[in-house]
Design an enzyme around this catalytic site. Structure first.
Site, short mmCIF file in Angstrom:
data_model
loop_
_atom_site.label_atom_id
_atom_site.label_comp_id
_atom_site.label_asym_id
_atom_site.label_seq_id
_atom_site.Cartn_x
_atom_site.Cartn_y
_atom_site.Cartn_z
N GLN A 107 0.85 -1.20 0.00
CA GLN A 107 0.00 0.00 0.00
C GLN A 107 0.88 1.24 0.00
O GLN A 107 0.38 2.35 -0.09
CB GLN A 107 -0.87 0.01 1.26
N ASN A 108 2.19 1.04 0.14
CA ASN A 108 3.08 2.19 0.24
C ASN A 108 3.31 2.82 -1.13
O ASN A 108 3.35 2.13 -2.15
CB ASN A 108 4.41 1.77 0.85
N VAL A 109 3.49 4.12 -1.10
CA VAL A 109 3.66 4.87 -2.35
C VAL A 109 5.10 5.37 -2.48
O VAL A 109 5.42 6.13 -3.37
CB VAL A 109 2.67 6.05 -2.42
N HIS A 125 -1.66 1.38 -4.17
CA HIS A 125 -2.07 2.78 -3.99
C HIS A 125 -1.21 3.76 -4.80
O HIS A 125 -1.15 4.94 -4.47
CB HIS A 125 -2.04 3.15 -2.49
N CYS A 133 -2.45 13.55 -14.73
CA CYS A 133 -3.38 14.65 -14.98
C CYS A 133 -4.67 14.38 -14.20
O CYS A 133 -5.24 13.30 -14.27
CB CYS A 133 -3.66 14.74 -16.47
N CYS A 156 -3.63 18.96 -21.68
CA CYS A 156 -5.00 19.49 -21.64
C CYS A 156 -5.13 20.74 -20.78
O CYS A 156 -6.21 21.34 -20.73
CB CYS A 156 -5.96 18.41 -21.13
N GLY A 193 3.07 -4.23 9.07
CA GLY A 193 3.16 -2.77 9.20
C GLY A 193 1.98 -2.02 8.63
O GLY A 193 2.15 -0.91 8.14
C1 BJW Z 1 4.86 -0.51 12.27
C2 BJW Z 1 6.06 0.09 12.64
C3 BJW Z 1 7.22 -0.68 12.48
C4 BJW Z 1 4.49 1.50 13.00
N1 BJW Z 1 7.12 -1.91 11.98
N2 BJW Z 1 4.81 -1.73 11.78
C5 BJW Z 1 -16.39 1.74 5.51
C6 BJW Z 1 -16.03 0.39 5.58
C7 BJW Z 1 -15.16 -0.17 4.65
C8 BJW Z 1 -14.61 0.60 3.63
C9 BJW Z 1 -14.97 1.93 3.56
C10 BJW Z 1 -15.84 2.48 4.47
N3 BJW Z 1 -15.97 3.80 4.15
C11 BJW Z 1 -15.21 4.08 3.05
C12 BJW Z 1 -14.59 2.94 2.69
C13 BJW Z 1 -13.66 2.76 1.57
C14 BJW Z 1 -12.28 3.33 1.86
C15 BJW Z 1 -11.79 2.80 3.20
O1 BJW Z 1 -11.27 1.71 3.31
N4 BJW Z 1 -11.94 3.57 4.26
C16 BJW Z 1 -11.56 3.13 5.60
C17 BJW Z 1 -10.70 4.19 6.26
C18 BJW Z 1 -12.81 2.81 6.36
N5 BJW Z 1 -11.43 2.86 0.77
C19 BJW Z 1 -11.29 3.56 -0.36
O2 BJW Z 1 -11.84 4.64 -0.51
C20 BJW Z 1 -10.50 2.92 -1.45
N6 BJW Z 1 -11.23 2.96 -2.68
C21 BJW Z 1 -12.37 2.36 -2.82
O3 BJW Z 1 -12.89 1.68 -1.96
O4 BJW Z 1 -12.91 2.57 -4.07
C22 BJW Z 1 -14.21 2.08 -4.35
C23 BJW Z 1 -14.48 2.52 -5.78
C24 BJW Z 1 -14.70 1.56 -6.75
C25 BJW Z 1 -14.96 1.95 -8.07
C26 BJW Z 1 -14.99 3.30 -8.40
C27 BJW Z 1 -14.75 4.26 -7.44
C28 BJW Z 1 -14.49 3.87 -6.11
C29 BJW Z 1 -9.22 3.69 -1.72
C30 BJW Z 1 -8.28 3.63 -0.57
C31 BJW Z 1 -7.03 4.47 -0.92
C32 BJW Z 1 -6.14 4.66 0.28
N7 BJW Z 1 -5.18 5.65 -0.04
C33 BJW Z 1 -4.20 6.04 0.98
C34 BJW Z 1 -3.47 7.33 0.51
C35 BJW Z 1 -2.42 6.98 -0.55
C36 BJW Z 1 -1.59 8.16 -0.91
C37 BJW Z 1 -0.83 8.72 0.26
O5 BJW Z 1 0.00 8.05 0.88
O6 BJW Z 1 -1.09 9.89 0.59
O7 BJW Z 1 -3.29 4.99 1.20
S1 BJW Z 1 -4.95 6.28 2.58
C38 BJW Z 1 -3.64 5.56 3.49
O8 BJW Z 1 -4.09 4.37 4.14
C39 BJW Z 1 -2.59 5.18 2.46
C40 BJW Z 1 -2.11 3.88 3.01
O9 BJW Z 1 -1.53 3.10 1.97
C41 BJW Z 1 -3.37 3.26 3.58
C42 BJW Z 1 -3.12 2.24 4.62
O10 BJW Z 1 -2.45 2.80 5.71
P1 BJW Z 1 -1.33 1.94 6.42
O11 BJW Z 1 -0.25 1.63 5.48
O12 BJW Z 1 -1.96 0.81 7.12
O13 BJW Z 1 -0.72 3.03 7.44
P2 BJW Z 1 -1.21 3.49 8.86
O14 BJW Z 1 -0.52 4.77 9.15
O15 BJW Z 1 -2.68 3.46 8.99
O16 BJW Z 1 -0.68 2.34 9.85
C43 BJW Z 1 0.68 2.11 10.07
C44 BJW Z 1 0.84 0.83 10.84
O17 BJW Z 1 2.23 0.58 10.98
C45 BJW Z 1 0.25 0.87 12.25
O18 BJW Z 1 -0.53 -0.29 12.47
C46 BJW Z 1 1.49 0.87 13.14
O19 BJW Z 1 1.28 0.19 14.39
C47 BJW Z 1 2.47 0.13 12.29
N8 BJW Z 1 3.89 0.39 12.58
N9 BJW Z 1 5.81 1.33 13.14
C48 BJW Z 1 5.93 -2.42 11.67
N10 BJW Z 1 8.44 -0.19 12.83
#
Ligand code: BJW
Length: 255
Positions: A107-109, A125, A133, A156, A193
């Site tokens: 999921q990392n960018v 992601h 664009c 565009c 993570g």
């Molecule tokens: C360590 C550590 C160490 C610390 N060692 N570990 C309700 C229910 C279910 C779903 C939804 C809902 N309402 C809305 C939704 C959908 C939504 C969603 O899931 N929301 C939830 C928040 C509820 N999802 C979406 O919108 C997705 N799209 C979608 O569903 O589209 C439908 C669609 C279909 C067709 C047409 C149109 C639409 C898209 C999700 C995109 C997520 N994007 C992001 C931003 C990316 C760009 C950026 O970086 O800015 O991605 S959000 C953010 O979260 C980022 C991450 O990749 C992602 C996950 O986060 P991650 O990696 O888990 O990080 P953290 O910070 O949350 O956690 C870090 C962890 O590391 C912690 O647990 C720490 O303990 C741990 N840690 N040190 C190991 N040393």
């Protein structure tokens, strides 16, 4: 100096990983934390403390204030350029070398897995190093820097934006299919993570459970997955992943 150590790795897990023909690893921001990249939900320091990341990573936020969102990503892009992969990234490169069928779904960018040397990487992601664009969704390699923020698409005239997936946007179809089908046929699935809260990535472990895979979580903190995972290895991935590789494949496998 003796490397830091995590919890002991259960022998039945060591044997299961050693005999696995097919492994999927899902990673999140925690894997890059030990490289100095703040996790998604801890990313707000300095100028950015007043903004919630969830309120910046949406198309609506960009439409409301494109300059603000562009600058947030510019700051993060610069940070990524100054850091290097850590032992957790490198342990996953080692794992890929020895496992017959291996997929790293991230999921990392930040591109750090590829910089470490991982090849089978599926970026769910997007990548902060690419730009596209906003209007036509096309990847743009070059544009004229005439001081506008965000810059304009040379084709565009629309705004440019980072090629990442924001909330409410669809994930890249081919990547999601690849990640889902690998999770459906793997024998061991690691969730490393990640807070396991953001879908559809967080749903991949369910595919693995249904495939009767062993599901292993590595994280210093429990998550919504922890209670269901077969193994929870609590601690930083930069410590636990190298230990796991050492326990399963021996010292010579550890990079
Ligand atoms: C360590 C550590 C160490 C610390 N060692 N570990 C309700 C229910 C279910 C779903 C939804 C809902 N309402 C809305 C939704 C959908 C939504 C969603 O899931 N929301 C939830 C928040 C509820 N999802 C979406 O919108 C997705 N799209 C979608 O569903 O589209 C439908 C669609 C279909 C067709 C047409 C149109 C639409 C898209 C999700 C995109 C997520 N994007 C992001 C931003 C990316 C760009 C950026 O970086 O800015 O991605 S959000 C953010 O979260 C980022 C991450 O990749 C992602 C996950 O986060 P991650 O990696 O888990 O990080 P953290 O910070 O949350 O956690 C870090 C962890 O590391 C912690 O647990 C720490 O303990 C741990 N840690 N040190 C190991 N040393």
């Amino acid at each position: 100096m003796k490397p830091a150590s995590g919890p002991p790795i259960p022998i039945n897990l060591v044997e299961r990983v050693r005999s696995a023909q097919s492994i999927v690893v899902l990673t999140g921001a925690g894997v890059s934390a030990e490289s100095g990249v703040p996790t998604f939900r801890d990313a707000q320091t300095g100028l950015w403390t007043n903004y919630r990341p969830e309120d910046l990573a949406t198309p609506e936020a960009f439409q409301r204030n494109p300059r603000l969102v562009w600058e947030w990503y510019a700051m993060r892009r610069e940070k990524v350029l100054t850091v290097a992969p850590n032992p957790g990234h490198r342990a996953l490169v080692a794992m890929e070398r020895v496992v017959r069928e291996f997929l790293l779904v991230t999921q990392n960018v930040d591109g750090l897995h590829q910089r470490a040397g991982s090849r089978q990487v599926c970026e769910l992601h997007g990548n902060i190093g690419r730009t596209k664009c906003f209007q036509e969704n096309r990847v743009i390699e070059q544009w004229v820097d005439d001081g506008q923020v965000p810059p304009r698409c040379p084709q565009c005239g629309g705004w440019l934006r980072p090629d990442v997936v924001w909330f409410n946007e669809a994930l890249p179809k081919a990547e999601l299919i690849r990640a889902t089908s690998a999770s459906r046929r793997c024998q061991v699935f690691f969730s490393v993570g990640t807070s396991a809260m953001v879908y559809p990535a967080a749903g991949l472990s369910q595919e693995a459970f249904e495939a009767r895979a062993v599901v292993v979580e590595i994280n210093p903190q429990p998550t919504p997955l922890t209670e269901r995972a077969h193994h929870f290895l609590q601690g930083p991935s930069g410590v636990i992943l190298p230990e796991l590789v050492r326990a399963v494949w021996g010292e010579q496998a550890v990079p």
